[in-house]
Design an enzyme around this catalytic site. Sequence first.
Site, PDB file in Angstrom:
ATOM      1  N   GLU A 116      92.078  88.257  33.877  1.00  0.00           N
ATOM      2  CA  GLU A 116      91.576  87.911  35.194  1.00  0.00           C
ATOM      3  C   GLU A 116      92.306  88.660  36.288  1.00  0.00           C
ATOM      4  OE1 GLU A 116      89.492  83.652  34.446  1.00  0.00           O
ATOM      5  OE2 GLU A 116      91.316  83.722  35.622  1.00  0.00           O
ATOM      6  N   CYS A 129      95.872  90.544  42.773  1.00  0.00           N
ATOM      7  CA  CYS A 129      96.803  90.163  41.705  1.00  0.00           C
ATOM      8  C   CYS A 129      96.226  90.682  40.393  1.00  0.00           C
ATOM      9  CB  CYS A 129      96.922  88.638  41.700  1.00  0.00           C
ATOM     10  SG  CYS A 129      97.928  87.995  40.371  1.00  0.00           S
ATOM     11  N   CYS A 136     100.625  86.815  26.805  1.00  0.00           N
ATOM     12  CA  CYS A 136     102.027  87.173  27.065  1.00  0.00           C
ATOM     13  C   CYS A 136     102.851  86.744  25.861  1.00  0.00           C
ATOM     14  CB  CYS A 136     102.516  86.446  28.321  1.00  0.00           C
ATOM     15  SG  CYS A 136     104.202  86.902  28.807  1.00  0.00           S
ATOM     16  N   CYS A 140     107.151  80.858  28.528  1.00  0.00           N
ATOM     17  CA  CYS A 140     107.683  80.000  29.582  1.00  0.00           C
ATOM     18  C   CYS A 140     106.958  78.655  29.500  1.00  0.00           C
ATOM     19  CB  CYS A 140     107.497  80.656  30.943  1.00  0.00           C
ATOM     20  SG  CYS A 140     108.281  82.281  30.983  1.00  0.00           S
ATOM     21  N   CYS A 143     103.976  77.756  31.884  1.00  0.00           N
ATOM     22  CA  CYS A 143     102.946  78.766  32.153  1.00  0.00           C
ATOM     23  C   CYS A 143     101.872  78.723  31.088  1.00  0.00           C
ATOM     24  CB  CYS A 143     103.581  80.162  32.183  1.00  0.00           C
ATOM     25  SG  CYS A 143     102.361  81.492  32.328  1.00  0.00           S
ATOM     26  N   CYS A 370      98.367  80.998  39.779  1.00  0.00           N
ATOM     27  CA  CYS A 370      99.298  81.457  38.733  1.00  0.00           C
ATOM     28  C   CYS A 370      99.283  80.531  37.533  1.00  0.00           C
ATOM     29  CB  CYS A 370     100.731  81.444  39.240  1.00  0.00           C
ATOM     30  SG  CYS A 370     100.971  82.344  40.726  1.00  0.00           S
TER      31      CYS A 370
HETATM   32  N1  SAH Z   1     105.219  87.569  33.650  1.00  0.00           N
HETATM   33  C1  SAH Z   1     105.606  87.810  34.988  1.00  0.00           C
HETATM   34  C2  SAH Z   1     104.444  87.938  35.965  1.00  0.00           C
HETATM   35  C3  SAH Z   1     103.264  87.033  35.814  1.00  0.00           C
HETATM   36  S1  SAH Z   1     103.426  85.358  36.275  1.00  0.00           S
HETATM   37  C4  SAH Z   1     106.582  86.750  35.438  1.00  0.00           C
HETATM   38  O1  SAH Z   1     106.746  85.764  34.741  1.00  0.00           O
HETATM   39  O2  SAH Z   1     107.201  86.948  36.490  1.00  0.00           O
HETATM   40  C5  SAH Z   1     103.523  85.324  38.063  1.00  0.00           C
HETATM   41  C6  SAH Z   1     104.304  84.125  38.592  1.00  0.00           C
HETATM   42  O3  SAH Z   1     103.611  82.888  38.388  1.00  0.00           O
HETATM   43  C7  SAH Z   1     105.654  83.962  37.903  1.00  0.00           C
HETATM   44  O4  SAH Z   1     106.656  83.682  38.834  1.00  0.00           O
HETATM   45  C8  SAH Z   1     105.397  82.776  37.018  1.00  0.00           C
HETATM   46  O5  SAH Z   1     106.586  82.153  36.634  1.00  0.00           O
HETATM   47  C9  SAH Z   1     104.520  81.924  37.876  1.00  0.00           C
HETATM   48  N2  SAH Z   1     103.786  80.879  37.164  1.00  0.00           N
HETATM   49  C10 SAH Z   1     103.313  80.892  35.910  1.00  0.00           C
HETATM   50  N3  SAH Z   1     102.686  79.736  35.627  1.00  0.00           N
HETATM   51  C11 SAH Z   1     102.737  78.971  36.739  1.00  0.00           C
HETATM   52  C12 SAH Z   1     102.246  77.682  37.067  1.00  0.00           C
HETATM   53  N4  SAH Z   1     101.553  76.959  36.208  1.00  0.00           N
HETATM   54  N5  SAH Z   1     102.491  77.222  38.317  1.00  0.00           N
HETATM   55  C13 SAH Z   1     103.157  77.981  39.212  1.00  0.00           C
HETATM   56  N6  SAH Z   1     103.639  79.201  38.952  1.00  0.00           N
HETATM   57  C14 SAH Z   1     103.435  79.696  37.726  1.00  0.00           C
HETATM   58 FE1  SF4 Z   2     104.672  85.395  30.480  1.00  0.00          FE
HETATM   59 FE2  SF4 Z   2     103.859  83.321  31.947  1.00  0.00          FE
HETATM   60 FE3  SF4 Z   2     106.448  83.621  31.381  1.00  0.00          FE
HETATM   61 FE4  SF4 Z   2     105.271  85.324  33.091  1.00  0.00          FE
HETATM   62  S1  SF4 Z   2     105.562  83.120  33.398  1.00  0.00           S
HETATM   63  S2  SF4 Z   2     106.657  85.832  31.395  1.00  0.00           S
HETATM   64  S3  SF4 Z   2     103.209  85.439  32.180  1.00  0.00           S
HETATM   65  S4  SF4 Z   2     104.799  83.227  29.887  1.00  0.00           S
END
Ligand code: SAH
Ligand code: SF4
Length: 396
Positions: A116, A129, A136, A140, A143, A370
């Site tokens: 997306e 974005c 990935c 995390c 996420c 995000c």
């Molecule tokens: N993988 C990279 C970039 C993609 S995620 C990273 O982790 O930085 C972009 C941002 O969205 C990151 O800061 C991530 O931690 C945050 N993010 C992911 N899932 C989220 C969620 N459910 N609510 C708020 N932020 C989130």
């Molecule tokens: Fe991967 Fe989501 Fe962690 Fe970013 S926040 S590194 S997209 S698992």
Amino acid sequence: MPADSPIRPDPLPVTRKLAPQGKVNLVGLTRDALRAALIAAGTPEKQARMRTAQLWQWIYQKGLRDFAAMTNLAKPYRALLAEHFTIELPELVTRQISADGTRKYLVRVAGGHEVEVVYIPETDRGTLCVSSQVGCTLTCSFCHTGTQKLVRNLTAGEIVGQIMLARDDLADWLKPGEGMGERPRLISNIVLMGMGEPLYNFDAVRDAMRIAMDGEGIGLSRRRITLSTSGVVPEIARAGREIGCMLAVSLHATTDEVRDHLVPINRRWNIAALLEALRAYPKLSNSERITFEYVMLKGVNDSDEDARRLVRLIGGIPAKINLIPFNEWPGAPYRRSSESRICAFADILYKAGYATPIRTPRGEDIMAACGQLKSATERARKSKREIEREAGLQAP
Ligand code: SAH
Ligand code: SF4
């Protein structure tokens, strides 16, 4: 309700859209690779540099896909190009437009995988974005992307192609006779904050961003491009050297104990190692600050003590702190911190001298936030399948 308007209600299978056999797709080729490809196809060596620049301008500034329309090239040369090359983008599957103007695109890449892309219009800028991977490999715990099993790196063409698809949709190309910079651009900023960890797909991300930053390519300033990483420490210095864009870091916690759990890559490179790499990031200055992203999770990382510890940790690093209210997804093991908690946290950072924007949730009605990317679409499909199954329209 947002307009949920599929651009192609009945999308073609991606295989029918692949480049005819043997033809090379020019989208995403570096200058050197393009030059070499042109020479291999019969372009005289001493013309190749100029032809590369001309092609880039047609492809990345004017949005052309048809060699026959490249009027500053001789007709036989246009025919030669068409014989050897194509200009192909990933396939746009659907577009949704939120009540607040946010646009979410579902894009299909080779192999049928989907990513997306989100466009966020604001008064002084328009931010796109983009994704760097399908899924990935990192997990995390807050996420949703990290819960997806399928992972593959996107190619440079697929990354730059996301920008081009959005420019198509927004009609954000140079018009005939128009020069660069004459008109404000709808897509003025790029953030690598979609699906995937950009520093685990380094070469493709670098090549795509170099096209985005090149004056003869998409032509955005490197200060308008932000790469977000979860903290792949050994690649941070390299990103500074080889890409030179702005950096955002998903810190999300102030102790290793909590960060180990939220951002498991912390077990490999802990907070101290991460901060050391950031202090060494080239060009770091007050005008080119690092953005620390900090997701606000109720009762997990949102105390006043966390805020004070955060200030101590990042002391001396030119920085701003982007507080992200957690975007909840079904089954998520966390809750979003309350508004008053987020404000109290922000206040401590602000008083310590940090710009602390709280990311306004955008496009929530189309789940364009995000960590929710693609999941909503997958769920929608699943429920459609389930509905059909229940109605006896589909075999289980
Ligand atoms: N993988 C990279 C970039 C993609 S995620 C990273 O982790 O930085 C972009 C941002 O969205 C990151 O800061 C991530 O931690 C945050 N993010 C992911 N899932 C989220 C969620 N459910 N609510 C708020 N932020 C989130
Ligand atoms: Fe991967 Fe989501 Fe962690 Fe970013 S926040 S590194 S997209 S698992």
